[in-house]
Design a protein around this motif. Structure first.
Motif, mmCIF file in Angstrom:
data_model
loop_
_atom_site.group_PDB
_atom_site.id
_atom_site.type_symbol
_atom_site.label_atom_id
_atom_site.label_comp_id
_atom_site.label_asym_id
_atom_site.label_seq_id
_atom_site.Cartn_x
_atom_site.Cartn_y
_atom_site.Cartn_z
ATOM 1 N N SER A 41 1.069 -1.482 -0.232
ATOM 2 C CA SER A 41 -0.077 0.039 -0.010
ATOM 3 C C SER A 41 1.079 0.962 -0.294
ATOM 4 O O SER A 41 0.807 2.425 -0.742
ATOM 5 C CB SER A 41 -0.804 -0.158 1.368
ATOM 6 O OG SER A 41 -0.360 0.087 1.981
ATOM 7 N N GLU A 42 1.997 1.499 0.738
ATOM 8 C CA GLU A 42 2.914 2.531 1.092
ATOM 9 C C GLU A 42 3.481 2.156 -0.623
ATOM 10 O O GLU A 42 3.960 3.683 -1.287
ATOM 11 C CB GLU A 42 3.998 2.391 1.478
ATOM 12 C CG GLU A 42 3.781 2.624 3.162
ATOM 13 C CD GLU A 42 2.975 4.031 3.678
ATOM 14 O OE1 GLU A 42 3.246 5.047 2.776
ATOM 15 O OE2 GLU A 42 1.781 4.314 3.853
ATOM 16 N N ALA A 43 3.795 1.202 -0.936
ATOM 17 C CA ALA A 43 4.492 1.852 -2.426
ATOM 18 C C ALA A 43 3.694 1.833 -3.675
ATOM 19 O O ALA A 43 4.247 3.115 -4.155
ATOM 20 C CB ALA A 43 5.381 -0.194 -3.117
ATOM 21 N N LYS A 44 2.006 1.694 -3.639
ATOM 22 C CA LYS A 44 1.387 2.279 -4.384
ATOM 23 C C LYS A 44 1.219 3.772 -4.372
ATOM 24 O O LYS A 44 0.839 4.545 -5.095
ATOM 25 C CB LYS A 44 -0.480 1.791 -4.307
ATOM 26 C CG LYS A 44 -0.685 1.954 -4.915
ATOM 27 C CD LYS A 44 -2.050 0.991 -4.970
ATOM 28 C CE LYS A 44 -4.096 1.697 -5.945
ATOM 29 N NZ LYS A 44 -4.486 1.052 -5.346
ATOM 30 N N ALA A 45 1.080 3.702 -2.749
ATOM 31 C CA ALA A 45 0.663 5.591 -2.321
ATOM 32 C C ALA A 45 1.849 6.429 -2.590
ATOM 33 O O ALA A 45 1.038 7.741 -3.452
ATOM 34 C CB ALA A 45 0.416 5.567 -0.988
ATOM 35 N N MET A 46 3.215 6.084 -2.924
ATOM 36 C CA MET A 46 4.430 6.490 -3.356
ATOM 37 C C MET A 46 4.319 7.006 -5.259
ATOM 38 O O MET A 46 4.353 7.777 -5.384
ATOM 39 C CB MET A 46 4.885 5.860 -2.909
ATOM 40 C CG MET A 46 5.948 6.108 -1.814
ATOM 41 S SD MET A 46 7.240 5.632 -1.234
ATOM 42 C CE MET A 46 8.842 6.051 -2.073
#
Length: 96
Positions: A41-46
């Motif tokens: 989820s953090e990679a997608k948000a970035m």
């Protein structure tokens, strides 16, 4: 050489069960799954943040007053509000 056969895999699994115990393995797997979801989820948000920030204007360095970046909430897992915490965005300290 270099390939694991079924005997070696079974031996590795037995050693893991002996080291960690059968009761701790489900908790460890659950924790690993949560960590993987957070990372994803953090990679997608970035990626989404980079796409939305691309057409932004360059910062004006002529003014001396800069406002601190807004805080975001990072959730540990989807729907898990008990582990949500505010974080400060990293700032670029390599200005010349």
């Amino acid at each position: 050489m270099g390939r694991l056969g079924p005997t070696e895999i079974i031996l590795i699994l037995v050693v893991i069960i002996l080291l960690f115990g059968a009761k701790k393995l489900p908790d460890m797997a659950r924790s690993l799954g949560k960590s993987a979801r957070i990372l994803k989820s953090e990679a997608k948000a970035m990626k989404d943040e980079d796409k939305s920030a691309a057409p932004a204007d360059p910062p004006n360095n002529n003014t001396g007053d800069q406002q601190p970046p807004a805080q975001r909430i990072i959730q540990a897992a989807p729907g898990d509000a008990t582990n949500a915490r505010p974080v400060n965005e990293p700032t670029d300290t390599t200005k010349r």
